[in-house]
Scaffold this motif. Structure first.
Motif, PDB file in Angstrom:
ATOM      1  N   TYR A 251      25.964  75.455  47.887  1.00 20.05           N
ATOM      2  CA  TYR A 251      25.539  74.923  49.191  1.00 20.05           C
ATOM      3  C   TYR A 251      26.150  75.748  50.320  1.00 20.05           C
ATOM      4  CZ  TYR A 251      24.177  70.932  46.321  1.00 20.05           C
ATOM      5  OH  TYR A 251      23.614  70.134  45.369  1.00 20.05           O
ATOM      6  N   ARG A 252      25.546  76.890  50.592  1.00 23.75           N
ATOM      7  CA  ARG A 252      26.130  77.788  51.599  1.00 23.75           C
ATOM      8  C   ARG A 252      25.821  77.331  53.018  1.00 23.75           C
ATOM      9  NH1 ARG A 252      28.269  82.552  49.721  1.00 23.75           N
ATOM     10  NH2 ARG A 252      28.138  82.792  47.471  1.00 23.75           N
ATOM     11  N   LYS A 253      24.770  76.518  53.155  1.00 23.92           N
ATOM     12  CA  LYS A 253      24.463  75.927  54.463  1.00 23.92           C
ATOM     13  C   LYS A 253      24.751  74.435  54.372  1.00 23.92           C
ATOM     14  CE  LYS A 253      20.844  79.094  55.922  1.00 23.92           C
ATOM     15  NZ  LYS A 253      19.455  79.425  55.626  1.00 23.92           N
ATOM     16  N   PRO A 254      25.167  73.790  55.479  1.00 26.15           N
ATOM     17  CA  PRO A 254      25.394  72.336  55.433  1.00 26.15           C
ATOM     18  C   PRO A 254      24.130  71.625  54.942  1.00 26.15           C
ATOM     19  CG  PRO A 254      26.211  73.256  57.494  1.00 26.15           C
ATOM     20  CD  PRO A 254      25.462  74.358  56.811  1.00 26.15           C
ATOM     21  N   THR A 255      24.292  70.837  53.868  1.00 22.09           N
ATOM     22  CA  THR A 255      23.145  70.232  53.183  1.00 22.09           C
ATOM     23  C   THR A 255      23.280  68.715  53.151  1.00 22.09           C
ATOM     24  OG1 THR A 255      23.071  72.198  51.764  1.00 22.09           O
ATOM     25  CG2 THR A 255      21.833  70.275  51.000  1.00 22.09           C
ATOM     26  N   ALA A 256      22.206  68.027  53.507  1.00 25.57           N
ATOM     27  CA  ALA A 256      22.201  66.554  53.457  1.00 25.57           C
ATOM     28  C   ALA A 256      22.145  66.106  52.000  1.00 25.57           C
ATOM     29  CB  ALA A 256      20.993  66.022  54.219  1.00 25.57           C
ATOM     30  N   LEU A 257      23.079  65.236  51.623  1.00 25.22           N
ATOM     31  CA  LEU A 257      23.138  64.720  50.245  1.00 25.22           C
ATOM     32  C   LEU A 257      23.372  63.219  50.293  1.00 25.22           C
ATOM     33  CD1 LEU A 257      25.591  67.341  48.690  1.00 25.22           C
ATOM     34  CD2 LEU A 257      23.131  67.263  48.308  1.00 25.22           C
ATOM     35  N   SER A 258      23.106  62.562  49.172  1.00 28.57           N
ATOM     36  CA  SER A 258      23.466  61.142  49.080  1.00 28.57           C
ATOM     37  C   SER A 258      24.987  61.035  49.023  1.00 28.57           C
ATOM     38  CB  SER A 258      22.855  60.527  47.818  1.00 28.57           C
ATOM     39  OG  SER A 258      23.503  61.056  46.666  1.00 28.57           O
ATOM     40  N   ALA A 259      25.495  59.834  49.353  1.00 29.05           N
ATOM     41  CA  ALA A 259      26.962  59.652  49.322  1.00 29.05           C
ATOM     42  C   ALA A 259      27.550  59.935  47.938  1.00 29.05           C
ATOM     43  CB  ALA A 259      27.321  58.255  49.809  1.00 29.05           C
ATOM     44  N   PRO A 260      26.963  59.395  46.832  1.00 27.22           N
ATOM     45  CA  PRO A 260      27.589  59.694  45.532  1.00 27.22           C
ATOM     46  C   PRO A 260      27.569  61.180  45.177  1.00 27.22           C
ATOM     47  CG  PRO A 260      25.658  58.245  45.239  1.00 27.22           C
ATOM     48  CD  PRO A 260      25.900  58.383  46.717  1.00 27.22           C
ATOM     49  N   GLN A 261      26.508  61.881  45.536  1.00 25.18           N
ATOM     50  CA  GLN A 261      26.473  63.332  45.279  1.00 25.18           C
ATOM     51  C   GLN A 261      27.575  64.030  46.063  1.00 25.18           C
ATOM     52  OE1 GLN A 261      22.269  63.995  46.492  1.00 25.18           O
ATOM     53  NE2 GLN A 261      22.185  65.398  44.766  1.00 25.18           N
ATOM     54  N   TYR A 262      27.695  63.658  47.328  1.00 29.14           N
ATOM     55  CA  TYR A 262      28.709  64.253  48.197  1.00 29.14           C
ATOM     56  C   TYR A 262      30.106  64.000  47.622  1.00 29.14           C
ATOM     57  CZ  TYR A 262      31.112  65.486  52.588  1.00 29.14           C
ATOM     58  OH  TYR A 262      31.927  66.065  53.534  1.00 29.14           O
ATOM     59  N   MET A 263      30.354  62.757  47.221  1.00 32.15           N
ATOM     60  CA  MET A 263      31.679  62.400  46.685  1.00 32.15           C
ATOM     61  C   MET A 263      31.986  63.188  45.410  1.00 32.15           C
ATOM     62  SD  MET A 263      32.954  60.154  48.776  1.00 32.15           S
ATOM     63  CE  MET A 263      32.514  58.829  49.905  1.00 32.15           C
ATOM     64  N   ASN A 264      31.006  63.324  44.537  1.00 37.75           N
ATOM     65  CA  ASN A 264      31.220  64.104  43.307  1.00 37.75           C
ATOM     66  C   ASN A 264      31.634  65.526  43.626  1.00 37.75           C
ATOM     67  OD1 ASN A 264      30.566  62.052  41.544  1.00 37.75           O
ATOM     68  ND2 ASN A 264      28.515  62.804  41.104  1.00 37.75           N
ATOM     69  N   LEU A 265      30.879  66.147  44.521  1.00 39.75           N
ATOM     70  CA  LEU A 265      31.169  67.537  44.893  1.00 39.75           C
ATOM     71  C   LEU A 265      32.524  67.643  45.577  1.00 39.75           C
ATOM     72  CD1 LEU A 265      27.618  68.510  46.180  1.00 39.75           C
ATOM     73  CD2 LEU A 265      28.809  69.589  44.260  1.00 39.75           C
ATOM     74  N   LEU A 266      32.819  66.676  46.436  1.00 36.34           N
ATOM     75  CA  LEU A 266      34.081  66.690  47.174  1.00 36.34           C
ATOM     76  C   LEU A 266      35.281  66.591  46.227  1.00 36.34           C
ATOM     77  CD1 LEU A 266      35.821  66.559  49.710  1.00 36.34           C
ATOM     78  CD2 LEU A 266      35.383  64.106  49.810  1.00 36.34           C
ATOM     79  N   MET A 267      35.248  65.609  45.329  1.00 38.87           N
ATOM     80  CA  MET A 267      36.401  65.417  44.433  1.00 38.87           C
ATOM     81  C   MET A 267      36.576  66.624  43.512  1.00 38.87           C
ATOM     82  SD  MET A 267      37.567  62.629  45.585  1.00 38.87           S
ATOM     83  CE  MET A 267      37.103  61.096  46.379  1.00 38.87           C
ATOM     84  N   ASP A 268      35.463  67.178  43.062  1.00 42.11           N
ATOM     85  CA  ASP A 268      35.528  68.384  42.232  1.00 42.11           C
ATOM     86  C   ASP A 268      36.132  69.546  43.003  1.00 42.11           C
ATOM     87  OD1 ASP A 268      34.798  68.126  39.648  1.00 42.11           O
ATOM     88  OD2 ASP A 268      32.857  69.122  39.829  1.00 42.11           O
ATOM     89  N   TRP A 269      35.666  69.714  44.232  1.00 37.99           N
ATOM     90  CA  TRP A 269      36.120  70.826  45.068  1.00 37.99           C
ATOM     91  C   TRP A 269      37.625  70.715  45.353  1.00 37.99           C
ATOM     92  CZ3 TRP A 269      37.942  70.634  50.220  1.00 37.99           C
ATOM     93  CH2 TRP A 269      38.117  71.883  50.829  1.00 37.99           C
ATOM     94  N   ILE A 270      38.073  69.508  45.685  1.00 37.00           N
ATOM     95  CA  ILE A 270      39.512  69.335  45.977  1.00 37.00           C
ATOM     96  C   ILE A 270      40.335  69.595  44.727  1.00 37.00           C
ATOM     97  CG2 ILE A 270      41.326  67.726  46.694  1.00 37.00           C
ATOM     98  CD1 ILE A 270      39.265  66.329  48.469  1.00 37.00           C
ATOM     99  N   GLU A 271      39.846  69.104  43.598  1.00 35.99           N
ATOM    100  CA  GLU A 271      40.583  69.302  42.349  1.00 35.99           C
ATOM    101  C   GLU A 271      40.782  70.792  42.062  1.00 35.99           C
ATOM    102  OE1 GLU A 271      40.683  66.590  38.415  1.00 35.99           O
ATOM    103  OE2 GLU A 271      38.737  67.418  38.939  1.00 35.99           O
ATOM    104  N   VAL A 272      39.754  71.578  42.302  1.00 37.26           N
ATOM    105  CA  VAL A 272      39.856  73.035  42.098  1.00 37.26           C
ATOM    106  C   VAL A 272      40.920  73.624  43.032  1.00 37.26           C
ATOM    107  CG1 VAL A 272      38.626  75.239  42.415  1.00 37.26           C
ATOM    108  CG2 VAL A 272      37.518  73.338  41.205  1.00 37.26           C
ATOM    109  N   GLN A 273      40.931  73.191  44.293  1.00 36.17           N
ATOM    110  CA  GLN A 273      41.909  73.733  45.260  1.00 36.17           C
ATOM    111  C   GLN A 273      43.343  73.397  44.844  1.00 36.17           C
ATOM    112  OE1 GLN A 273      40.457  75.539  47.862  1.00 36.17           O
ATOM    113  NE2 GLN A 273      38.579  74.897  46.839  1.00 36.17           N
TER     114      GLN A 273
END
Length: 216
Positions: A106-128
């Motif tokens: 998602y190189r451009k800001p993309t509209a997603l459902s809340a659960p999709q957003y949360m999944n990506l967010l938690m995954d992304w933070i875990e990687v960091q």
């Protein structure tokens, strides 16, 4: 969706494994110090202050991991009620919509459902936080120059979880009797980011009224 994530969001609520600090390390000692001041019932404004003689980056790193673990659990408790149908947009009420952007798909800001957003967010933070180049675990290994910018991004995105939970799912939190726990976690988070200036004031706008009542 990764197997670990499926486990987090499935119905029996086994959450993703916590990032832990190794016993015997300085981070573990700092983590214990932070927990002890909370358990002693210290004023949260005081509890977030940097202990004398400690490095600020170490203190910040310990708290970022702790907030990730706790906010992840808070979201997990309402995740059954946060669905594609109930929350087709990741938002905080009608005025605030959050779009997802990352370095990969998602190189451009993309509209997603809340659960999709949360999944990506938690995954992304875990990687960091599991990346030794950003969050080094060995004492004496210096933090990278981009440590604080990364931390600010993590915390501002975690704040959005609070926004969504408070605005869209607070009735559920109340039904479960978790209101006091969530409020304490929020106050702790808010005082911490204010103490070290880690989130822009405009990002905090969606919960401004509630915050002024809760955090004097």
């Amino acid at each position: 969706m990764s197997h670990a994530l499926k486990q987090v969001f499935n119905k029996d609520r086994t959450f993703r494994p916590k990032r832990k600090f190794e016993p015997g390390t300085q981070r573990f000692e700092l983590h214990k110090k932070a927990q002890a001041s909370l358990n002693a019932g210290l004023d949260l404004k005081v509890a977030v202050q940097l202990p004398p003689g400690e490095e600020q980056n170490d203190w910040v790193a310990v708290h970022v991991v702790d907030f990730f673990n706790r906010i992840n659990l808070i979201y997990g408790t309402i995740s059954d009620y946060c669905t594609e149908q109930s929350c087709p947009v990741m938002s905080g009420g009608p005025k605030y919509e959050y779009r997802w952007q990352d370095e990969h798909k998602y190189r451009k800001p993309t509209a997603l459902s809340a659960p999709q957003y949360m999944n990506l967010l938690m995954d992304w933070i875990e990687v960091q936080i599991n990346n030794e180049d950003i969050f080094p675990t060995n004492v004496g290994t210096p933090f990278p120059k981009n440590f604080l910018p990364v931390v600010k991004k993590i915390l501002s995105r975690l704040f959005r979880v609070f926004v969504h939970v408070y605005i869209h799912h607070f009735d559920r939190i109340t039904q479960m009797g978790s209101e006091a726990h969530v409020n304490t976690c929020y106050k702790h988070f808010y005082y911490f980011v204010k103490e070290f200036n880690l989130i822009d004031t405009k990002e905090l706008e969606p919960l401004k009224e509630m915050t002024s009542r809760m955090c004097h």
